[in-house]
Design a protein around this motif. Structure first.
Motif, mmCIF file in Angstrom:
data_model
loop_
_atom_site.group_PDB
_atom_site.id
_atom_site.type_symbol
_atom_site.label_atom_id
_atom_site.label_comp_id
_atom_site.label_asym_id
_atom_site.label_seq_id
_atom_site.Cartn_x
_atom_site.Cartn_y
_atom_site.Cartn_z
ATOM 1 N N SER A 247 0.815 -1.217 0.000
ATOM 2 C CA SER A 247 0.000 0.000 0.000
ATOM 3 C C SER A 247 0.846 1.262 0.000
ATOM 4 O O SER A 247 0.338 2.342 -0.312
ATOM 5 C CB SER A 247 -0.952 0.009 1.204
ATOM 6 O OG SER A 247 -0.244 -0.175 2.419
ATOM 7 N N LEU A 248 2.150 1.171 0.325
ATOM 8 C CA LEU A 248 3.007 2.356 0.255
ATOM 9 C C LEU A 248 3.102 2.861 -1.176
ATOM 10 O O LEU A 248 3.274 4.067 -1.405
ATOM 11 C CB LEU A 248 4.403 2.039 0.797
ATOM 12 C CG LEU A 248 5.404 3.199 0.795
ATOM 13 C CD1 LEU A 248 4.945 4.323 1.722
ATOM 14 C CD2 LEU A 248 6.795 2.713 1.211
ATOM 15 N N LEU A 249 2.977 1.978 -2.159
ATOM 16 C CA LEU A 249 3.051 2.396 -3.559
ATOM 17 C C LEU A 249 1.932 3.375 -3.911
ATOM 18 O O LEU A 249 2.082 4.161 -4.853
ATOM 19 C CB LEU A 249 2.994 1.173 -4.478
ATOM 20 C CG LEU A 249 4.141 0.170 -4.348
ATOM 21 C CD1 LEU A 249 3.917 -1.023 -5.276
ATOM 22 C CD2 LEU A 249 5.485 0.829 -4.638
ATOM 23 N N ASP A 250 0.833 3.342 -3.157
ATOM 24 C CA ASP A 250 -0.254 4.289 -3.402
ATOM 25 C C ASP A 250 0.156 5.725 -3.101
ATOM 26 O O ASP A 250 -0.484 6.667 -3.573
ATOM 27 C CB ASP A 250 -1.476 3.935 -2.546
ATOM 28 C CG ASP A 250 -2.087 2.591 -2.912
ATOM 29 O OD1 ASP A 250 -1.855 2.128 -4.050
ATOM 30 O OD2 ASP A 250 -2.782 2.002 -2.066
ATOM 31 N N TYR A 251 1.218 5.884 -2.293
ATOM 32 C CA TYR A 251 1.674 7.216 -1.900
ATOM 33 C C TYR A 251 2.810 7.728 -2.782
ATOM 34 O O TYR A 251 3.360 8.801 -2.514
ATOM 35 C CB TYR A 251 2.142 7.200 -0.442
ATOM 36 C CG TYR A 251 1.061 6.856 0.547
ATOM 37 C CD1 TYR A 251 0.310 7.851 1.168
ATOM 38 C CD2 TYR A 251 0.780 5.529 0.866
ATOM 39 C CE1 TYR A 251 -0.688 7.536 2.083
ATOM 40 C CE2 TYR A 251 -0.215 5.199 1.770
ATOM 41 C CZ TYR A 251 -0.941 6.204 2.371
ATOM 42 O OH TYR A 251 -1.926 5.878 3.275
ATOM 43 N N ILE A 252 3.171 6.970 -3.806
ATOM 44 C CA ILE A 252 4.256 7.368 -4.701
ATOM 45 C C ILE A 252 3.649 7.896 -5.993
ATOM 46 O O ILE A 252 2.947 7.165 -6.698
ATOM 47 C CB ILE A 252 5.191 6.191 -5.016
ATOM 48 C CG1 ILE A 252 5.685 5.517 -3.729
ATOM 49 C CG2 ILE A 252 6.359 6.657 -5.875
ATOM 50 C CD1 ILE A 252 6.537 6.391 -2.858
ATOM 51 N N PRO A 253 3.889 9.149 -6.355
ATOM 52 C CA PRO A 253 3.330 9.683 -7.601
ATOM 53 C C PRO A 253 3.959 9.018 -8.820
ATOM 54 O O PRO A 253 5.069 8.485 -8.756
ATOM 55 C CB PRO A 253 3.684 11.171 -7.536
ATOM 56 C CG PRO A 253 4.903 11.229 -6.674
ATOM 57 C CD PRO A 253 4.739 10.136 -5.659
ATOM 58 N N THR A 254 3.264 9.058 -9.912
ATOM 59 C CA THR A 254 3.841 8.584 -11.166
ATOM 60 C C THR A 254 4.821 9.625 -11.700
ATOM 61 O O THR A 254 4.858 10.774 -11.236
ATOM 62 C CB THR A 254 2.749 8.334 -12.215
ATOM 63 O OG1 THR A 254 2.149 9.597 -12.558
ATOM 64 C CG2 THR A 254 1.680 7.387 -11.686
ATOM 65 N N GLU A 255 5.567 9.222 -12.699
ATOM 66 C CA GLU A 255 6.522 10.154 -13.296
ATOM 67 C C GLU A 255 5.807 11.315 -13.984
ATOM 68 O O GLU A 255 6.305 12.446 -13.995
ATOM 69 C CB GLU A 255 7.415 9.420 -14.296
ATOM 70 C CG GLU A 255 8.575 10.248 -14.802
ATOM 71 C CD GLU A 255 9.582 9.449 -15.586
ATOM 72 O OE1 GLU A 255 10.589 10.040 -16.031
ATOM 73 O OE2 GLU A 255 9.365 8.234 -15.783
ATOM 74 N N ASP A 256 4.620 11.071 -14.518
ATOM 75 C CA ASP A 256 3.850 12.152 -15.129
ATOM 76 C C ASP A 256 3.367 13.143 -14.083
ATOM 77 O O ASP A 256 3.279 14.356 -14.344
ATOM 78 C CB ASP A 256 2.651 11.582 -15.892
ATOM 79 C CG ASP A 256 3.066 10.865 -17.165
ATOM 80 O OD1 ASP A 256 4.155 11.155 -17.685
ATOM 81 O OD2 ASP A 256 2.291 10.002 -17.635
ATOM 82 N N GLU A 257 3.048 12.642 -12.887
ATOM 83 C CA GLU A 257 2.536 13.517 -11.829
ATOM 84 C C GLU A 257 3.646 14.333 -11.165
ATOM 85 O O GLU A 257 3.419 15.484 -10.763
ATOM 86 C CB GLU A 257 1.819 12.670 -10.769
ATOM 87 C CG GLU A 257 0.511 12.060 -11.270
ATOM 88 C CD GLU A 257 -0.046 11.022 -10.328
ATOM 89 O OE1 GLU A 257 -1.288 10.946 -10.186
ATOM 90 O OE2 GLU A 257 0.749 10.263 -9.733
#
Length: 360
Positions: A164-174
């Protein structure tokens, strides 16, 4: 052999066939508690890496699924690791390089520590070299709080993170700037620390292989050895190069500030959604970590000061360096040493970040 189906090992490879890939895979297969799966994503190797991976997939321990992917075009470290992590299925993700050696209890100890919704557990790693590359190991207990991680990181091979930590990582576009300026493990560790949900196992569980060709190898710098003479040199360098280096540092820390502000917004939205769900279902506290904590608030103020150039920004830096002097550095420092280092730190940082100048 015991197995924890909740654990996924995620490894990224690139031309690792002749660079100790077999030793790393052997150390995973020799864990006292085996993972449920091993996800390997290759970034376009031109050597025999894929053949080695296929060989090990065939002889994997019973019950361990080995899934191998190869990128059609090179993605680079950040895209490759995040893509591979999203392909994994376990609740817990153990990040793995292609050339280290894991101690047998690594997965067991880290998985046992991931209790009560903890987002990340990190361990210690000890560098070694069999090629003569200089290595240096600091045996003191490291800090892994948010303030410290603005200036350092817990390396990916030390990390076990909750999916669930991945939910807190923005994408490269963001958030393109953070991807351009740092590595995936800085993002994951900083996000977990911003949520105040990171803990340390104060034991060496990884032997980190160091050689000049490694993607993360940094040339040994004698000025970084802890001596009073080196401290004086770095402080003088900072004073004389302040105005030439500081603009590059401003951009560096601005990207980090934007990143953790994104983490804060995401955590607040998730927290509000969970509270609404609790009201609707009459459930108790969900124990979901958020960035609504004191160290995060001070972290934002510190990054604001890092992004400034004037005398007021310098005084703000001193204020927060002094306040967090016992967690600012690699390890706990007693006063008066901690106080002196905190006051010198703005100028010593100029030396540490001088590599940014003219870096594209």
């Amino acid at each position: 052999m015991k197995q924890n189906k909740a654990v996924s090992v995620v490894m990224c490879t690139y031309n690792g066939a002749s660079r100790h890939l077999r030793e790393q895979l052997d150390s995973i297969f020799s864990q006292t508690v085996l993972p449920g799966e091993i996800v390997v994503q290759d970034d376009g190797s031109t050597d025999d890496t894929m053949a080695v991976l296929d060989e090990y997939a065939r002889k994997a321990p019973d019950g361990v699924s080995v899934r191998i992917y190869q990128n059609a075009t090179q993605q680079g470290i950040n895209r490759n690791f995040f893509s591979a992590m999203h392909r994994s299925t376990g609740e817990l993700i153990a990040v793995c390089d292609q050339d280290d050696i894991w101690l047998p209890t690594k997965l067991d100890e880290q998985a046992a520590a991931m209790k009560d919704g903890l987002m990340m557990c990190v361990c210690r790693s000890e560098p070694f070299s069999d090629t003569g590359a200089p290595v240096r190991y600091d045996s003191r207990c490291p800090n892994c709080n948010l303030i410290r991680l603005f200036y350092a990181s817990m390396m990916g091979h030390c990390q076990m993170l909750r999916r669930s930590l991945l939910d807190y990582i923005p994408t490269e576009d963001e958030q393109p700037e953070i991807y351009r300026r740092t590595c995936y493990d800085v993002m994951t560790a900083t996000a977990a620390a911003a949520l105040d949900s990171i803990s340390l196992i104060d034991r060496v569980l990884v032997r980190q292989r160091r050689y000049a060709e490694a993607a993360t190898y940094v040339k040994y710098d004698t000025h970084r050895v802890r001596t009073s003479g080196n401290a004086a040199f770095m402080a003088w360098f900072g004073l004389t190069h302040w105005f030439s280096v500081k603009p590059w540092m401003n951009a560096h820390f601005a990207a980090r500030r934007e990143f953790i502000e994104w983490v804060w917004r995401k955590s607040m939205a998730k927290d509000a959604a969970m509270k609404t769900a609790n009201v609707n279902t009459k459930e108790a506290n969900t124990n979901v970590p958020t960035a609504d904590n004191r160290i995060f608030a001070d972290g934002i103020r510190l990054l604001n000061a890092e992004c400034g150039r004037g005398i007021s920004s310098l005084f703000s830096l001193w204020r927060y360096y002094v306040r967090y002097r016992h967690v600012l550095f690699y390890t706990y420092e007693k006063d008066p040493v901690a106080m002196v280092r905190a006051l010198l730190h703005p100028f010593m940082q100029v030396y540490n970040y001088s590599y940014l100048v003219n870096k594209k």
